[in-house]
Design a protein around this motif. Structure first.
Motif, PDB file in Angstrom:
ATOM      1  N   SER A 104      12.374   7.297   0.250  1.00 59.60           N
ATOM      2  CA  SER A 104      11.493   6.446  -0.545  1.00 59.60           C
ATOM      3  C   SER A 104      11.589   4.982  -0.117  1.00 59.60           C
ATOM      4  O   SER A 104      10.572   4.301   0.041  1.00 59.60           O
ATOM      5  CB  SER A 104      11.852   6.599  -2.026  1.00 59.60           C
ATOM      6  N   THR A 105      12.792   4.500   0.072  1.00 61.65           N
ATOM      7  CA  THR A 105      12.982   3.107   0.461  1.00 61.65           C
ATOM      8  C   THR A 105      12.383   2.823   1.832  1.00 61.65           C
ATOM      9  O   THR A 105      11.682   1.819   2.014  1.00 61.65           O
ATOM     10  CB  THR A 105      14.485   2.740   0.470  1.00 61.65           C
ATOM     11  N   LEU A 106      12.617   3.697   2.791  1.00 57.99           N
ATOM     12  CA  LEU A 106      12.065   3.474   4.135  1.00 57.99           C
ATOM     13  C   LEU A 106      10.546   3.506   4.127  1.00 57.99           C
ATOM     14  O   LEU A 106       9.910   2.727   4.844  1.00 57.99           O
ATOM     15  CB  LEU A 106      12.634   4.502   5.114  1.00 57.99           C
ATOM     16  N   GLU A 107       9.950   4.388   3.323  1.00 59.35           N
ATOM     17  CA  GLU A 107       8.485   4.420   3.214  1.00 59.35           C
ATOM     18  C   GLU A 107       7.967   3.104   2.648  1.00 59.35           C
ATOM     19  O   GLU A 107       6.961   2.568   3.115  1.00 59.35           O
ATOM     20  CB  GLU A 107       8.050   5.588   2.332  1.00 59.35           C
ATOM     21  N   GLN A 108       8.643   2.577   1.642  1.00 64.38           N
ATOM     22  CA  GLN A 108       8.204   1.323   1.026  1.00 64.38           C
ATOM     23  C   GLN A 108       8.397   0.135   1.973  1.00 64.38           C
ATOM     24  O   GLN A 108       7.597  -0.799   1.963  1.00 64.38           O
ATOM     25  CB  GLN A 108       8.946   1.083  -0.289  1.00 64.38           C
ATOM     26  N   LEU A 109       9.442   0.170   2.793  1.00 66.39           N
ATOM     27  CA  LEU A 109       9.645  -0.915   3.756  1.00 66.39           C
ATOM     28  C   LEU A 109       8.541  -0.943   4.811  1.00 66.39           C
ATOM     29  O   LEU A 109       8.186  -2.012   5.295  1.00 66.39           O
ATOM     30  CB  LEU A 109      11.007  -0.756   4.439  1.00 66.39           C
ATOM     31  N   LYS A 110       8.018   0.222   5.155  1.00 61.60           N
ATOM     32  CA  LYS A 110       6.938   0.290   6.150  1.00 61.60           C
ATOM     33  C   LYS A 110       5.610  -0.165   5.564  1.00 61.60           C
ATOM     34  O   LYS A 110       4.747  -0.615   6.296  1.00 61.60           O
ATOM     35  CB  LYS A 110       6.799   1.716   6.686  1.00 61.60           C
TER      36      LYS A 110
END
Length: 111
Positions: A104-110
């Motif tokens: 979830s965090t990596l998706e939001q960072l992208k």
């Protein structure tokens, strides 16, 4: 949790050397490759509690390299008969949370 964006040097070789071989330089840790998160990911765990809720420790880190970004999220619990919390989460539950939160965090960072 830690996120690093590498702008000048590809973090791939150092990341692989550090996390893939973590168990070689740190006794009693289990290292498992994780598929489906980033370009490369490793789950590092240690449970010295032997199922006890009054002694030992539980530790987990999920380390991910996604392109030139590296990300780590960790959990640790130190169990003692002096602690009031006698029901810490199982390591299996924690590793599931680390994977879900990391995705979830990596998706939001992208985004």
């Amino acid at each position: 949790m830690q996120v690093d964006l590498h702008k000048k040097t590809d973090p791939g070789p150092e990341f692989t050397a550090t996390w893939k071989n973590y168990g070689d330089s740190h006794t009693d840790y289990d290292v498992t490759p994780v598929q489906g998160i980033g370009d490369e990911a490793y789950l590092v765990t240690q449970d010295t509690s032997s199922g006890s809720t009054t002694s030992g420790s539980r530790y987990a880190t999920l380390a991910v390299r996604d392109g030139w970004t590296t990300y780590t999220m960790s959990y640790s619990a130190y169990l003692s008969s002096y602690e009031s919390d006698k029901n810490p989460p199982a390591l299996g539950d924690v590793t599931g949370w680390l994977k879900t939160d990391t995705k979830s965090t990596l998706e939001q960072l992208k985004g």
